[in-house]
Structure formats: C-alpha cells, structure tokens
Design a protein around this motif. Structure first.
Motif, PDB file in Angstrom:
ATOM      1  N   GLN A  53       0.980  -1.181   0.111  1.00 40.97           N
ATOM      2  CA  GLN A  53      -0.264  -0.365  -0.072  1.00 40.97           C
ATOM      3  C   GLN A  53       0.773   1.575  -0.089  1.00 40.97           C
ATOM      4  N   ILE A  54       2.045   0.960   1.148  1.00 41.94           N
ATOM      5  CA  ILE A  54       2.844   2.257   0.849  1.00 41.94           C
ATOM      6  C   ILE A  54       3.728   2.427  -0.483  1.00 41.94           C
ATOM      7  N   MET A  55       3.262   1.883  -1.461  1.00 45.58           N
ATOM      8  CA  MET A  55       4.836   1.886  -2.441  1.00 45.58           C
ATOM      9  C   MET A  55       3.838   2.274  -3.737  1.00 45.58           C
ATOM     10  N   GLU A  56       1.918   1.875  -3.602  1.00 52.17           N
ATOM     11  CA  GLU A  56       1.171   2.388  -4.245  1.00 52.17           C
ATOM     12  C   GLU A  56       1.294   3.635  -4.157  1.00 52.17           C
ATOM     13  N   TYR A  57       0.575   4.023  -3.296  1.00 52.78           N
ATOM     14  CA  TYR A  57       0.902   5.368  -2.888  1.00 52.78           C
ATOM     15  C   TYR A  57       1.976   6.618  -3.359  1.00 52.78           C
ATOM     16  N   THR A  68       7.046   8.294 -12.341  1.00 50.63           N
ATOM     17  CA  THR A  68       7.292   6.443 -11.732  1.00 50.63           C
ATOM     18  C   THR A  68       8.438   6.319 -11.112  1.00 50.63           C
ATOM     19  N   LEU A  69       8.513   5.236 -10.022  1.00 48.07           N
ATOM     20  CA  LEU A  69       9.383   4.955  -9.051  1.00 48.07           C
ATOM     21  C   LEU A  69      10.558   4.602  -9.393  1.00 48.07           C
ATOM     22  N   HIS A  78      12.676   2.513   7.150  1.00 50.39           N
ATOM     23  CA  HIS A  78      11.982   2.549   8.278  1.00 50.39           C
ATOM     24  C   HIS A  78      11.176   1.121   8.780  1.00 50.39           C
ATOM     25  N   LEU A  79      12.360   0.187   9.241  1.00 48.76           N
ATOM     26  CA  LEU A  79      11.402  -0.739  10.046  1.00 48.76           C
ATOM     27  C   LEU A  79      11.844  -0.784  11.472  1.00 48.76           C
ATOM     28  N   THR A  80      10.783  -1.323  12.243  1.00 46.16           N
ATOM     29  CA  THR A  80      10.383  -2.037  13.706  1.00 46.16           C
ATOM     30  C   THR A  80      10.990  -2.094  13.616  1.00 46.16           C
ATOM     31  N   ASP A  81      11.249  -3.275  13.335  1.00 49.73           N
ATOM     32  CA  ASP A  81      11.872  -5.010  13.272  1.00 49.73           C
ATOM     33  C   ASP A  81      13.257  -5.286  12.060  1.00 49.73           C
ATOM     34  N   LEU A  82      14.170  -5.385  12.387  1.00 45.82           N
ATOM     35  CA  LEU A  82      15.161  -5.542  11.303  1.00 45.82           C
ATOM     36  C   LEU A  82      14.879  -7.026  10.628  1.00 45.82           C
ATOM     37  N   ALA A  83      13.953  -7.932  11.324  1.00 42.37           N
ATOM     38  CA  ALA A  83      13.397  -9.074  10.689  1.00 42.37           C
ATOM     39  C   ALA A  83      12.696  -9.403   9.604  1.00 42.37           C
ATOM     40  N   LEU A  84      12.037  -7.918  10.141  1.00 42.20           N
ATOM     41  CA  LEU A  84      11.075  -7.733   9.186  1.00 42.20           C
ATOM     42  C   LEU A  84      11.610  -7.225   7.350  1.00 42.20           C
ATOM     43  N   GLN A  85      13.049  -7.358   7.435  1.00 49.23           N
ATOM     44  CA  GLN A  85      12.933  -6.624   5.674  1.00 49.23           C
ATOM     45  C   GLN A  85      13.105  -8.098   4.047  1.00 49.23           C
ATOM     46  N   ALA A  86      13.451  -8.788   5.242  1.00 51.22           N
ATOM     47  CA  ALA A  86      13.522  -9.584   3.670  1.00 51.22           C
ATOM     48  C   ALA A  86      11.824  -9.833   3.389  1.00 51.22           C
ATOM     49  N   ASP A  87      10.969  -9.309   3.594  1.00 47.40           N
ATOM     50  CA  ASP A  87       9.953  -9.297   4.144  1.00 47.40           C
ATOM     51  C   ASP A  87       8.750  -8.539   2.873  1.00 47.40           C
ATOM     52  N   PHE A  88      10.055  -6.970   3.274  1.00 50.22           N
ATOM     53  CA  PHE A  88       9.883  -6.457   2.617  1.00 50.22           C
ATOM     54  C   PHE A  88      10.449  -5.638   1.906  1.00 50.22           C
ATOM     55  N   ASP A  89      11.595  -6.580   1.625  1.00 48.69           N
ATOM     56  CA  ASP A  89      12.219  -6.080  -0.350  1.00 48.69           C
ATOM     57  C   ASP A  89      11.848  -6.908  -0.745  1.00 48.69           C
ATOM     58  N   ALA A  93      10.950  -4.781  -4.303  1.00 50.19           N
ATOM     59  CA  ALA A  93      11.590  -5.212  -5.220  1.00 50.19           C
ATOM     60  C   ALA A  93      11.064  -4.870  -6.659  1.00 50.19           C
ATOM     61  N   ARG A  94       9.687  -6.058  -6.372  1.00 53.32           N
ATOM     62  CA  ARG A  94       8.983  -5.510  -7.541  1.00 53.32           C
ATOM     63  C   ARG A  94       8.617  -4.643  -7.917  1.00 53.32           C
ATOM     64  N   TRP A  95       8.586  -3.458  -7.967  1.00 50.42           N
ATOM     65  CA  TRP A  95       8.403  -1.667  -7.751  1.00 50.42           C
ATOM     66  C   TRP A  95       8.720  -1.024  -8.349  1.00 50.42           C
ATOM     67  N   PHE A  96      10.207  -1.754  -9.116  1.00 55.20           N
ATOM     68  CA  PHE A  96      10.998  -1.319  -9.904  1.00 55.20           C
ATOM     69  C   PHE A  96      11.914  -2.068 -10.921  1.00 55.20           C
ATOM     70  N   SER A  97      12.483  -1.771 -12.028  1.00 58.22           N
ATOM     71  CA  SER A  97      13.029  -2.435 -13.277  1.00 58.22           C
ATOM     72  C   SER A  97      14.187  -2.935 -12.110  1.00 58.22           C
ATOM     73  N   ALA A  98      14.594  -4.273 -11.967  1.00 62.47           N
ATOM     74  CA  ALA A  98      15.854  -4.956 -11.828  1.00 62.47           C
ATOM     75  C   ALA A  98      16.650  -4.266 -13.214  1.00 62.47           C
ATOM     76  N   PRO A  99      18.207  -4.315 -12.933  1.00 64.18           N
ATOM     77  CA  PRO A  99      18.261  -4.540 -12.118  1.00 64.18           C
ATOM     78  C   PRO A  99      19.035  -2.472 -11.299  1.00 64.18           C
ATOM     79  N   PHE A 100      18.016  -1.749 -11.695  1.00 59.01           N
ATOM     80  CA  PHE A 100      18.216  -0.154 -11.786  1.00 59.01           C
ATOM     81  C   PHE A 100      17.616   0.456 -10.323  1.00 59.01           C
ATOM     82  N   TYR A 101      18.221   0.104  -9.488  1.00 55.58           N
ATOM     83  CA  TYR A 101      17.192  -0.046  -8.144  1.00 55.58           C
ATOM     84  C   TYR A 101      18.286   1.413  -7.324  1.00 55.58           C
ATOM     85  N   PRO A 102      16.884   2.516  -6.796  1.00 54.43           N
ATOM     86  CA  PRO A 102      18.170   3.555  -6.574  1.00 54.43           C
ATOM     87  C   PRO A 102      18.440   3.211  -4.948  1.00 54.43           C
TER      88      PRO A 102
END
Length: 130
Positions: A53-57, A68-69, A78-89, A93-102
C-alpha cells in the motif's frame, strides 16, 4: 521554484509538512506509513500488505509530478524490526525495474507513527532534467 502538493486522498498531513515538494530537478516525498493511508489501519501488522500500500501511494504521488518509481534516486526505509526486512524487500523490489534500484538506507525505528511496521520516504529526479 518550489511547488508543494498534498494528495487529496491522504488529507491534510497531521504534521507540519507537505506530502510532496518538487523543484525543477527533484521530487521529495515525506515518509509514508500504512497508518497515513485511508483504511490503512486494517493493514497494520502485515509488513507485506503495509509495504504494498505504501509503494502504491508513493507511485501515485510521483505520478502527480509525471514520474514513476523508476525515477527514484534515494529511498529511506524505517522498519520496527530488521527481521521484517526480507518480507519488505520481497514486495519493494517488484516496484522497480531490476537491476536499476535507487540507493537505499534501511534503519530500525522501534516506534513508528500510528503503530506501523514500516515507513518509506524517497527522492526522485524529474525525467525532463536527465
């Protein structure tokens, strides 16, 4: 010349700031959490749903500036827990044209506004300035 914009569906920011500020070269977006979004409270606690939802907005805000993104040059996460990073990523990652990430910074912020698990802010370069 600076231009300020607030996304109508997000309402007036609850903080003294704008959702988006742009000049002739760059677009700066304020940090965004699921708690800032209409009906976003229902997503809290599900990092993948919050991230989507954040990426959509963020995409919607950039579209206001005819970007565009893929025009993003820097993202702060900013994550409340680094254990969430893999799920966040996995969603992010789907919102960008790999491999050209910011470029990106990811930090732990133990308490985010509204009880969110993630906050994302970004800076993008306006296409006509490339």
């Amino acid at each position: 010349m600076l231009r300020h914009y607030n996304e109508p569906t997000l309402g007036i920011p609850s903080f003294p700031g704008s959702h988006l500020v742009m000049d002739d070269h760059y677009i700066y977006l304020s940090g965004l959490t699921a708690a800032d979004l209409p009906d976003g409270a229902a997503l809290l606690g599900d990092i993948r749903a919050e991230t989507h939802q954040i990426m959509e907005y963020l995409s919607r805000l950039l579209a206001h500036a005819e970007c565009t993104l893929d025009d993003s040059v820097r993202v702060d996460v900013h994550l409340t827990d680094l254990a969430l990073q893999a799920d966040f990523d996995a969603v992010y990652a789907r919102w960008f044209s790999a491999p050209f990430y910011p470029t990106r910074t990811c930090t732990v912020s133990p308490q985010l506004a509204g009880g969110a698990s993630v906050e994302v802010t970004l800076m993008a370069r306006r296409p006509q300035q490339r």
